[in-house]
Design a protein around this motif. Structure first.
Motif, mmCIF file in Angstrom:
data_model
loop_
_atom_site.group_PDB
_atom_site.id
_atom_site.type_symbol
_atom_site.label_atom_id
_atom_site.label_comp_id
_atom_site.label_asym_id
_atom_site.label_seq_id
_atom_site.Cartn_x
_atom_site.Cartn_y
_atom_site.Cartn_z
ATOM 1 N N UNK A 1 -2.533 72.074 14.002
ATOM 2 C CA UNK A 1 -3.165 70.848 13.521
ATOM 3 C C UNK A 1 -2.418 69.585 13.935
ATOM 4 N N UNK A 2 -1.291 69.721 14.582
ATOM 5 C CA UNK A 2 -0.496 68.558 14.984
ATOM 6 C C UNK A 2 -1.204 67.769 16.074
ATOM 7 N N UNK A 3 -1.021 66.447 16.035
ATOM 8 C CA UNK A 3 -1.607 65.576 17.061
ATOM 9 C C UNK A 3 -0.615 65.326 18.189
ATOM 10 N N UNK A 4 0.675 65.266 17.872
ATOM 11 C CA UNK A 4 1.704 65.130 18.885
ATOM 12 C C UNK A 4 1.929 63.733 19.414
ATOM 13 N N UNK A 5 1.416 62.713 18.719
ATOM 14 C CA UNK A 5 1.602 61.343 19.192
ATOM 15 C C UNK A 5 2.820 60.662 18.566
ATOM 16 N N UNK A 6 3.218 61.106 17.401
ATOM 17 C CA UNK A 6 4.378 60.521 16.712
ATOM 18 C C UNK A 6 5.196 61.635 16.075
ATOM 19 N N UNK A 7 6.390 61.260 15.613
ATOM 20 C CA UNK A 7 7.243 62.207 14.888
ATOM 21 C C UNK A 7 7.993 61.472 13.804
ATOM 22 N N UNK A 8 8.437 62.220 12.826
ATOM 23 C CA UNK A 8 9.301 61.699 11.764
ATOM 24 C C UNK A 8 10.354 62.759 11.483
ATOM 25 N N UNK A 9 11.598 62.322 11.397
ATOM 26 C CA UNK A 9 12.705 63.225 11.084
ATOM 27 C C UNK A 9 13.268 62.799 9.739
ATOM 28 N N UNK A 10 13.326 63.742 8.821
ATOM 29 C CA UNK A 10 13.856 63.461 7.488
ATOM 30 C C UNK A 10 15.028 64.392 7.205
#
Length: 147
Positions: free
Chosen positions: A98-107
């Motif tokens: 389901x991922x779009x792959x345009x952005x990411x976030x690292x927490x």
């Protein structure tokens, strides 16, 4: 005849002095360890962000970035768990269908309630907050600081 040794008063003074030194030194040391762990987590987040950008340069998106091998779990020497998600696709893993792959976030979340939870995103959000509940994959909420 004079006896040798320490009186009870002298021993009590030494114990009080040692207790005062310990009361100052132990919290300072614990704060130093917290700062060290947070610095290590920041370095790991930045390392992962570089890997993500290299991956995008080769693949034109972040889809199927190997998050399982890149995610760092908390242990006895490193109290942070670092996760990478796609914030535009309901915070699923970049390798999820389901991922779009345009952005990411690292927490980076910590097991230490007195330390910061960290966030870095591909959109430029870079923040930390001691209240982990305020940190989402899009921002750090009230009481946050930049890092």
């Amino acid at each position: 005849m004079q006896s040798r040794g320490f009186t009870l008063i002298e021993l009590m003074i030494v114990v009080v002095i040692v207790a005062i030194i310990a009361a100052i030194a132990i919290p300072s040391y614990q704060e130093y360890i917290r700062r060290t762990h947070m610095s290590e987590a920041m370095q790991e987040i930045q390392r992962l962000s570089v890997l993500l950008e290299r991956y995008k340069a080769r693949n034109f998106n972040y889809l199927n970035f190997p998050t399982a091998s890149s995610t760092v779990a908390a242990n006895s020497t490193f109290p942070y768990t670092i996760t990478i998600v796609d914030p535009l696709a309901n915070n699923v893993s970049l390798s999820d269908a389901n991922a779009l792959g345009r952005t990411w976030a690292i927490q980076a979340t910590t097991t230490d309630p007195k330390n910061f939870t960290l966030l870095l995103t591909s959109t430029g959000v870079r923040c930390k907050n001691t209240t982990a509940a305020n940190v989402t994959y899009s921002g750090c909420g009230t009481g946050s600081e930049s890092w």
